[in-house]
Scaffold this motif. Structure first.
Motif, short mmCIF file in Angstrom:
data_model
loop_
_atom_site.label_atom_id
_atom_site.label_comp_id
_atom_site.label_asym_id
_atom_site.label_seq_id
_atom_site.Cartn_x
_atom_site.Cartn_y
_atom_site.Cartn_z
N LEU A 122 -4.50 0.10 -5.41
CA LEU A 122 -5.17 0.54 -3.84
C LEU A 122 -6.64 0.43 -3.02
CD1 LEU A 122 -3.01 2.26 -1.34
CD2 LEU A 122 -4.24 4.48 -2.96
N GLU A 123 -7.83 0.68 -4.08
CA GLU A 123 -8.82 0.40 -3.42
C GLU A 123 -8.72 -0.86 -2.93
OE1 GLU A 123 -13.78 1.05 -4.92
OE2 GLU A 123 -11.77 1.90 -5.79
N LYS A 157 0.89 -0.90 0.07
CA LYS A 157 0.04 0.07 -0.12
C LYS A 157 1.29 1.37 -0.43
CE LYS A 157 -4.30 2.21 2.18
NZ LYS A 157 -4.28 2.50 3.70
N GLN A 183 0.69 4.18 -2.96
CA GLN A 183 0.63 5.43 -2.95
C GLN A 183 2.18 6.68 -3.39
OE1 GLN A 183 -2.14 6.48 -1.48
NE2 GLN A 183 -1.26 8.62 -2.42
N LYS A 206 -1.40 4.97 -13.92
CA LYS A 206 -1.82 5.09 -11.76
C LYS A 206 -3.87 4.80 -11.80
CE LYS A 206 -3.65 9.78 -10.36
NZ LYS A 206 -4.30 10.98 -10.21
N LEU A 207 -4.43 4.62 -13.39
CA LEU A 207 -5.88 4.44 -12.45
C LEU A 207 -5.79 2.85 -12.01
CD1 LEU A 207 -8.98 4.38 -12.56
CD2 LEU A 207 -8.67 3.01 -15.31
N SER A 214 1.13 11.28 -10.82
CA SER A 214 0.10 11.76 -10.71
C SER A 214 0.79 13.53 -10.83
CB SER A 214 -0.13 12.17 -9.21
OG SER A 214 -1.50 11.33 -9.49
N ILE A 217 1.87 6.54 -7.13
CA ILE A 217 0.52 7.09 -7.60
C ILE A 217 0.84 8.80 -6.86
CG2 ILE A 217 -1.91 8.03 -7.14
CD1 ILE A 217 -2.36 5.45 -5.97
N ASN A 218 1.45 9.22 -6.44
CA ASN A 218 2.06 10.47 -6.34
C ASN A 218 2.48 10.97 -7.79
OD1 ASN A 218 0.08 10.90 -4.20
ND2 ASN A 218 2.34 10.40 -2.66
N GLU A 246 -4.26 2.96 -8.58
CA GLU A 246 -5.56 3.54 -8.15
C GLU A 246 -6.21 2.49 -7.14
OE1 GLU A 246 -7.03 6.57 -9.95
OE2 GLU A 246 -6.03 8.02 -8.59
N ARG A 247 -7.07 1.35 -8.92
CA ARG A 247 -8.00 0.03 -7.77
C ARG A 247 -6.90 -1.10 -7.50
NH1 ARG A 247 -10.19 -0.66 -13.88
NH2 ARG A 247 -11.65 0.76 -14.24
#
Length: 663
Positions: free
Chosen positions: A502-503, A240, A244, A495-496, A251, A247-248, A499-500
């Motif tokens: 991560l979710e 995780k 993260q 990224k998507l 972005s 992702i940062n 994010e998925r």
């Protein structure tokens, strides 16, 4: 025993018969062609007593009709019956007339309805008195049972059963239980004299309820199993943090939107079509290629294991790559910090080697340019040196502080490098283990497929709509193959996906504490299922006892009932295919159901039933036998017989006999 005989019937303007007088004997034959009025004689006697016809209808046409089909007005419709009741002669008369009244202002009378008048032994009587007299002679329901051989078997079977039980009397529950030792457990179950019907209804209701509850448990267990997350949560937590950070970083690199949603939509549509195709294919295979089912299931499971392992390997490789990148980045930052530390150390030594030098210009007053006195000059020198030393210490302390902060950061980086290096070793060991397992799984899959081929089954599996689905799948595949991403689509997709993931990881971590609760719930459900199964088995045993009770009781009832008849037998239950029984009441004539027997057999069976009912009710009443011409001889009876016979006579013909010709 009450004996009722018809001595005479006098009909006047009744259902088209203008006037008819019939004298009756023990046996009376009424002959004539169809529609000459034979049934009307029966109707007239029923109407005289009860105001109904022989079919038990109150609303039937009594009046004489003219050529135009309309009733003739002004006629008196009457039936007189002279009966012999145990030697006493009783005369009854019922008259039906129109009422005509003269209204004010009108010259002629107008029709205003009908009225019925009654006479007992030529004496006018009120309707209540008349009905009481008739009931005293013979009640309506009893008359129908004793006068028509076909009536008993035309009523509802439950009513037939009720009448038969009235004749023989019911059997006490305790007597049935004591008759067969297998029924002894019912003594406790039927406490407080609970009727067996109520107990069985309650048992069946409980079986139905428990069965529904039991059927739902496997689905509830599956739901719990599907909700359990089998993961290494420590790896998930580390993952995780890495995701993260990724992702940062992504972005910051993405400058524009992406168009991946369209591709995802196509992938979703393709997935749904494949799912639909596979579902239909599986269904077709189940119906047409059952010998391959076991292999297909094993192969499918093995492929699922491979796909799942591939997914885990993919995750491990990604984690390994991210960890390697993190180590590489940490080393780079650490080197930079070490260089900064070295630079600060040089600056500190340089600053430490600086020596105080008094500025000679400080000897002179800046205003008058006169040299200070020695004491004053010494004070100025001391103050200047003190400021120098303080400034020098501040600079060295600032450098030391920066060096310490860099040292702490270096230590943190080295700890991170150490932990990530250990994780990297773990990832490599896992990858080695998973790759070995993958080779084994693929080998097992290959062997399964070879074994499957050895079955030498070459059925072509098809299903309705297969070609249309295949065309749709190929069309979507073509769209996906031709799909182009924008310059930053790859970044956006990465990224998507992160994010998925991560979710998903967050959800899985959230279910960490829920796993134990779900496992406990599964145990509870399994225990509940066993309990319900035991309860259902116990209740089914009770239901079987109830069936056996009913079967035993019905057998006893059949014996008692059939003992009251010479040839007719009654069947009081039907055996079901599943072994259960259905209650019924059906007369049998030489083993043939009453409804399937010929007319002669039905009428003779009906007379035998009437004989038994007459004995029970202690009444012999006139019996009207329609279609008598179809019977050669009838069974003996003490009742008066009126035979309605179809003949070639154009008008009604009456023949009387004193003795019955019996079968």
């Amino acid at each position: 025993m009450k004996n009722i005989l018809i001595k005479k019937l006098i009909l006047k303007n009744f259902k088209g018969i203008k006037e008819l007088v019939i004298d009756f004997e023990k046996i009376t034959n009424i002959l004539g062609e169809n529609a000459t009025g034979k049934t009307t004689v029966f109707d007239s006697f029923c109407w005289l007593l009860f105001g109904k016809d022989s079919k038990d209808r109150k609303d039937f046409e009594i009046k004489t009709l003219g050529p135009d089909g309309e009733a003739l007005h002004g006629l008196e419709h009457s039936v007189i019956g002279i009966l012999d009741v145990n030697g006493e002669e009783i005369t009854l008369q019922r008259i039906f007339t129109e009422k005509w009244t003269k209204k004010k202002g009108l010259a002629d009378k107008v029709f205003s309805g009908h009225e019925t008048t009654y006479y007992i032994n030529q004496v006018p009587a009120k309707q209540k008195e008349y009905n009481e007299k008739v009931t005293n002679i013979l009640a309506d329901n009893t008359f129908k049972l004793l006068s028509n051989p076909l009536y008993f078997n035309s009523i509802e079977w439950k009513k037939q059963r009720e009448i038969l039980l009235e004749i023989i009397g019911d059997i006490d529950q305790d007597n049935v239980i004591n008759y067969k030792k297998e029924l002894k457990p019912l003594e406790q179950l039927l406490s407080n004299n609970t009727p067996i019907e109520d107990f069985r209804k309650k048992v069946k209701d409980q079986i139905s309820k428990y069965s529904k509850d039991k059927e739902s448990i496997p689905f509830r267990i599956d739901e719990c199993n599907n909700s359990i997350v089998e993961e290494d949560f420590k790896i998930l937590e580390d993952r995780k943090v890495i995701i993260q950070n990724g992702i940062n970083a992504l972005s910051k690199q993405i400058a524009a939107g992406d168009n991946s949603s369209e591709n995802m939509k196509l992938e979703k549509e393709l997935s749904d079509l494949k799912l639909k195709y596979n579902s239909k294919l599986v269904e077709a295979k189940e119906n047409s290629n059952k010998p391959l089912d076991e292999f297909n299931i094993q192969i499918s499971d093995k492929k699922y294991e491979i796909n799942d392992l591939e997914h885990q390997i993919q995750i491990l490789n990604r984690d390994k790559f991210d960890t390697e990148e993190a180590i590489k980045a940490a080393y780079g930052i650490r080197t930079n910090y070490i260089e900064k530390q070295k630079s600060l150390r040089d600056i500190w030594h340089k600053e430490n080697n600086v020596i105080f030098e008094f500025d000679e210009n400080e000897k002179f007053c800046p205003t008058c340019h006169r040299e200070y006195e020695i004491e004053q000059l010494e004070e100025i020198r001391t103050n200047a040196q003190g400021y120098f030393e303080e400034s020098k210490n501040n600079k060295r302390n600032s450098i030391n502080k920066q060096g310490k902060e860099l040292g702490e950061k270096i230590n943190q980086l080295e700890t991170s490098i150490k932990e990530n290096s250990e994780n990297l070793i773990g990832y490599e060991e896992k990858l080695s283990e998973y790759n070995s397992k993958m080779e084994l799984l693929k080998s097992e899959l290959e062997q399964l497929e070879k074994d499957k081929q050895s079955l030498n089954i070459n059925n072509t599996i098809t299903f309705t709509g297969e070609q249309e689905l295949t065309n749709s799948i190929n069309e979507i595949k073509g769209k996906i193959a031709n799909f182009k991403l924008t310059d930053n689509t790859e970044l956006a997709n990465r990224k998507l996906n992160l994010e998925r993931e991560l979710e998903n990881i967050s959800k899985q971590l959230g279910k960490k504490d829920n796993n134990e609760t779900l496992r406990k719930r599964i145990q509870d459900l399994q225990e509940e299922e066993r309990t319900l199964a035991n309860e259902i088995a116990k209740l089914e045993g009770y239901d079987f006892l109830c069936e056996e009770f009913i079967r035993t009781k019905v057998g006893l009832l059949e014996e008692r009932i059939n003992s009251k008849f010479k040839t007719v037998r009654f069947k009081l239950f039907k055996q079901q295919i599943n072994g259960g029984i259905d209650e019924c009441c059906e007369a049998l004539i030489d083993g043939v159901p009453f409804s399937n027997a010929n007319t002669a057999s039905q009428i003779n069976a009906g007379i035998e039933i009437i004989n038994t009912l007459s004995e029970f009710y202690e009444v012999n009443a006139p019996i009207f036998i329609d279609n008598r011409e179809s019977i050669n001889q009838i069974v003996p009876t003490d009742s008066q017989i009126i035979n309605l016979i179809v003949s070639k006579d154009k008008e009604l013909k009456v023949e009387c006999k004193e003795k019955q010709e019996v079968a």
